[in-house]
Design a protein around this motif. Sequence first.
Motif, PDB file in Angstrom:
ATOM      1  N   GLY A  15       0.803  -1.080   0.158  1.00  0.00           N
ATOM      2  CA  GLY A  15       0.045   0.003   0.175  1.00  0.00           C
ATOM      3  C   GLY A  15       0.678   1.273  -0.100  1.00  0.00           C
ATOM      4  N   ALA A  16       2.064   1.036   0.222  1.00  0.00           N
ATOM      5  CA  ALA A  16       2.899   2.482   0.017  1.00  0.00           C
ATOM      6  C   ALA A  16       2.699   3.089  -1.198  1.00  0.00           C
ATOM      7  N   SER A  17       2.893   4.404  -1.399  1.00  0.00           N
ATOM      8  CA  SER A  17       2.765   5.243  -2.514  1.00  0.00           C
ATOM      9  C   SER A  17       3.840   6.062  -2.830  1.00  0.00           C
ATOM     10  N   GLU A  18       4.956   6.058  -1.892  1.00  0.00           N
ATOM     11  CA  GLU A  18       5.926   6.686  -1.962  1.00  0.00           C
ATOM     12  C   GLU A  18       7.216   6.001  -1.292  1.00  0.00           C
ATOM     13  N   ILE A  19       8.252   6.135  -2.205  1.00  0.00           N
ATOM     14  CA  ILE A  19       9.530   5.376  -1.272  1.00  0.00           C
ATOM     15  C   ILE A  19      10.743   6.399  -1.417  1.00  0.00           C
ATOM     16  N   HIS A  20      11.388   6.217  -0.313  1.00  0.00           N
ATOM     17  CA  HIS A  20      12.776   6.990  -0.085  1.00  0.00           C
ATOM     18  C   HIS A  20      13.917   5.860  -0.765  1.00  0.00           C
ATOM     19  N   THR A  21      14.657   6.728  -1.246  1.00  0.00           N
ATOM     20  CA  THR A  21      15.898   5.980  -1.971  1.00  0.00           C
ATOM     21  C   THR A  21      17.108   6.804  -1.946  1.00  0.00           C
ATOM     22  N   THR A  22      18.467   6.083  -2.275  1.00  0.00           N
ATOM     23  CA  THR A  22      19.676   6.812  -2.521  1.00  0.00           C
ATOM     24  C   THR A  22      20.061   6.374  -3.606  1.00  0.00           C
ATOM     25  N   ILE A  23      20.769   7.241  -4.616  1.00  0.00           N
ATOM     26  CA  ILE A  23      21.653   6.765  -5.704  1.00  0.00           C
ATOM     27  C   ILE A  23      22.752   5.881  -5.385  1.00  0.00           C
ATOM     28  N   ASN A  24      22.561   4.610  -5.865  1.00  0.00           N
ATOM     29  CA  ASN A  24      23.519   3.663  -5.733  1.00  0.00           C
ATOM     30  C   ASN A  24      23.252   3.039  -4.261  1.00  0.00           C
ATOM     31  N   GLY A  25      22.425   3.353  -3.724  1.00  0.00           N
ATOM     32  CA  GLY A  25      22.060   2.900  -2.549  1.00  0.00           C
ATOM     33  C   GLY A  25      23.085   3.335  -1.322  1.00  0.00           C
ATOM     34  N   ILE A  26      23.790   4.296  -1.578  1.00  0.00           N
ATOM     35  CA  ILE A  26      24.646   4.613  -0.511  1.00  0.00           C
ATOM     36  C   ILE A  26      24.017   5.040   0.634  1.00  0.00           C
ATOM     37  N   GLY A  27      24.520   5.100   2.047  1.00  0.00           N
ATOM     38  CA  GLY A  27      24.086   5.561   3.008  1.00  0.00           C
ATOM     39  C   GLY A  27      25.056   5.238   4.382  1.00  0.00           C
ATOM     40  N   GLU A  28      24.453   5.212   5.553  1.00  0.00           N
ATOM     41  CA  GLU A  28      25.119   4.717   6.509  1.00  0.00           C
ATOM     42  C   GLU A  28      25.190   3.127   6.861  1.00  0.00           C
ATOM     43  N   ARG A  29      26.163   2.631   7.222  1.00  0.00           N
ATOM     44  CA  ARG A  29      26.418   1.373   7.530  1.00  0.00           C
ATOM     45  C   ARG A  29      26.351   0.474   6.167  1.00  0.00           C
ATOM     46  N   ALA A  30      25.210  -0.038   5.866  1.00  0.00           N
ATOM     47  CA  ALA A  30      25.117  -1.019   4.546  1.00  0.00           C
ATOM     48  C   ALA A  30      24.107  -0.240   3.452  1.00  0.00           C
ATOM     49  N   GLY A  31      23.996   1.036   3.778  1.00  0.00           N
ATOM     50  CA  GLY A  31      23.344   1.856   2.861  1.00  0.00           C
ATOM     51  C   GLY A  31      21.839   1.862   2.971  1.00  0.00           C
ATOM     52  N   ASN A  32      21.337   2.656   1.989  1.00  0.00           N
ATOM     53  CA  ASN A  32      19.660   2.697   1.732  1.00  0.00           C
ATOM     54  C   ASN A  32      19.179   1.930   0.646  1.00  0.00           C
ATOM     55  N   THR A  33      17.943   2.162   0.413  1.00  0.00           N
ATOM     56  CA  THR A  33      17.354   1.361  -0.730  1.00  0.00           C
ATOM     57  C   THR A  33      17.800   2.159  -1.923  1.00  0.00           C
ATOM     58  N   SER A  34      18.357   1.134  -3.002  1.00  0.00           N
ATOM     59  CA  SER A  34      18.876   1.528  -4.082  1.00  0.00           C
ATOM     60  C   SER A  34      17.991   2.445  -5.092  1.00  0.00           C
ATOM     61  N   PHE A  35      18.291   3.493  -5.347  1.00  0.00           N
ATOM     62  CA  PHE A  35      17.345   4.121  -6.408  1.00  0.00           C
ATOM     63  C   PHE A  35      17.133   3.512  -7.729  1.00  0.00           C
ATOM     64  N   GLU A  36      18.206   3.066  -8.558  1.00  0.00           N
ATOM     65  CA  GLU A  36      18.023   2.402  -9.658  1.00  0.00           C
ATOM     66  C   GLU A  36      17.288   1.209  -9.707  1.00  0.00           C
ATOM     67  N   GLU A  37      17.898   0.342  -8.651  1.00  0.00           N
ATOM     68  CA  GLU A  37      17.098  -0.918  -8.653  1.00  0.00           C
ATOM     69  C   GLU A  37      15.499  -1.067  -8.362  1.00  0.00           C
ATOM     70  N   SER A  38      15.231   0.000  -7.529  1.00  0.00           N
ATOM     71  CA  SER A  38      13.746   0.112  -7.115  1.00  0.00           C
ATOM     72  C   SER A  38      13.145   0.594  -8.476  1.00  0.00           C
ATOM     73  N   VAL A  39      13.508   1.737  -9.109  1.00  0.00           N
ATOM     74  CA  VAL A  39      12.912   2.320 -10.069  1.00  0.00           C
ATOM     75  C   VAL A  39      12.680   1.253 -11.164  1.00  0.00           C
ATOM     76  N   VAL A  40      13.892   0.731 -11.504  1.00  0.00           N
ATOM     77  CA  VAL A  40      13.687  -0.371 -12.759  1.00  0.00           C
ATOM     78  C   VAL A  40      12.752  -1.698 -12.399  1.00  0.00           C
ATOM     79  N   SER A  41      13.001  -1.969 -11.180  1.00  0.00           N
ATOM     80  CA  SER A  41      12.052  -3.004 -10.912  1.00  0.00           C
ATOM     81  C   SER A  41      10.500  -2.642 -10.924  1.00  0.00           C
ATOM     82  N   ILE A  42      10.310  -1.589 -10.436  1.00  0.00           N
ATOM     83  CA  ILE A  42       8.769  -1.222 -10.557  1.00  0.00           C
ATOM     84  C   ILE A  42       8.546  -1.076 -12.039  1.00  0.00           C
ATOM     85  N   ASP A  43       9.390  -0.565 -12.990  1.00  0.00           N
ATOM     86  CA  ASP A  43       8.949  -0.207 -14.500  1.00  0.00           C
ATOM     87  C   ASP A  43       8.715  -1.695 -14.933  1.00  0.00           C
ATOM     88  N   ARG A  44       9.739  -2.476 -15.019  1.00  0.00           N
ATOM     89  CA  ARG A  44       9.943  -4.042 -15.614  1.00  0.00           C
ATOM     90  C   ARG A  44       9.062  -5.025 -14.850  1.00  0.00           C
TER      91      ARG A  44
END
Length: 489
Positions: free
Chosen positions: A210-239
């Motif tokens: 039910g989420a209609s918005e997602i938070h991402t970072t480019i290349n999944g960078i971020g603290e520790r092991a990083g955040n949700t990868s922008f490119e992987e999420s967007v392309v997965s949604i599209d394909r």
Amino acid sequence: MNIKILDTTLRDGEQTPGVSLTAKEKFRIANKLDEIGIDYIEAGSAITSEGERESIKGITSQGFNAEILSFSRPLNVDIDYCLDCDVDGVNLVVPTSDLHINDKLKTTREDLLDLSNNAVDYCKDHGLIVELSAEDASRSDIDFLRNVYVNAIDHGADRICVCDTVGILTPDSSFELFSKLNDIEVPVACHCHNDFGLAVANTLSAIKGGASEIHTTINGIGERAGNTSFEESVVSIDRLFSQFSTNVKINEIYDVSKLVARLTGVYIQPNKAIVGENAFAHESGIHSDGIIKNSATYEPMTPELVGRKRKFVIGKHMGTHGLNSRLKELGLDVNEDQLQQICCDIKELADKGKTVTDVDLQVIADNVLEINHEDRIKLDELTIVSGNKVMPTASVKITVDEDEILNAGVGLGPVDAAINALKTLDIFNDIDLIEYHVDAITGGTDAFIDVIIKLQKEDKVVSARGTEADIINASVKAYIAGVNRLLRD
């Protein structure tokens, strides 16, 4: 259903250990994010420093299409700094787990709720859009979490966000959590961390829940092991999710990925999905054969979809179809017997642990095709003078078409001086050095140095390599080898 993207590369992404972006670098990233269709950009955290505020102001002054937000705690001092930066809204982060409330804030649920409500009131009284993010929501009591959200909405919050702060959700528990909140009357966002490598999977499950918005970072960078990868999420949604879409220009994903990698210094692992250098590279003979006949056989998407190009890698797993394609790219036509022999020679070289480059392929093909040539330029002597208070100077003696030539040059360093000593000679005219790369093959101060260069003459580009214990000799030999190739061609 259209899924909105909040990109937090400039805030959560910058919290990657060792990353600190300048105002100019932040602006370049924000400009690209806006250009490719990001809906919301979290430009930073206004409370952090004066420099951070100047960066945010530089972004908010541009009139981007994206909504510009700043991170904020539920404190008036934080919100005032956000107002000074002229942001459109705030990502108002409120801890909701008992662990954070009791151990970090040393307060109670009741006081935390009042703090949250008062902060939302203050934001709305000053005309800010409010996205209320529940920190550590995935470890919060679900009834209290819902109570925080409902209260925030009653006080005017525009969106709410569920934060998996330490990445403990699984795809199943993510779907279940968001399903319990899908009756919330404002848009619900998902903010995941990648501590167990599940950030993208949990984000996609959140969308299904039910989420209609997602938070991402480019290349999944971020603290520790990083955040949700922008490119992987967007392309997965599209394909993979035909019922969902985003506003992102997918064909520009690779460009923004490379930009962020360069500016942050956090480079991309070769096998990373979508943007890794190996994502559309094929060595296996079976795969290469299938790809040439129909790319869908071994690619779930075309590389052009995300701004990439396919490449066939030379190596011992390569088959004749991929090899023949690569030879044609190099302008070499071979018959079946010659193709088989080149393939065998490559496998023999690769079995010795050597990486087979285009230069190696050219040499192997030349030998098989019995192309005999005499190099026009030969290096006879090279002398370097360099020191703490001495301008690096090089003298070279070369033989060109059986004529001996002496020349000298100076440069910023000994390699630069040696190349300059060659470049000023007539035979090197109109040849440009467009790429220079150095690798140490072995360890220690006596390591063998592998110098790989690319040279261009008009529309022709060639690669060449030189391997020596001396980086200057290796560089000069690579340069002369490349020029000889250009002159032969």
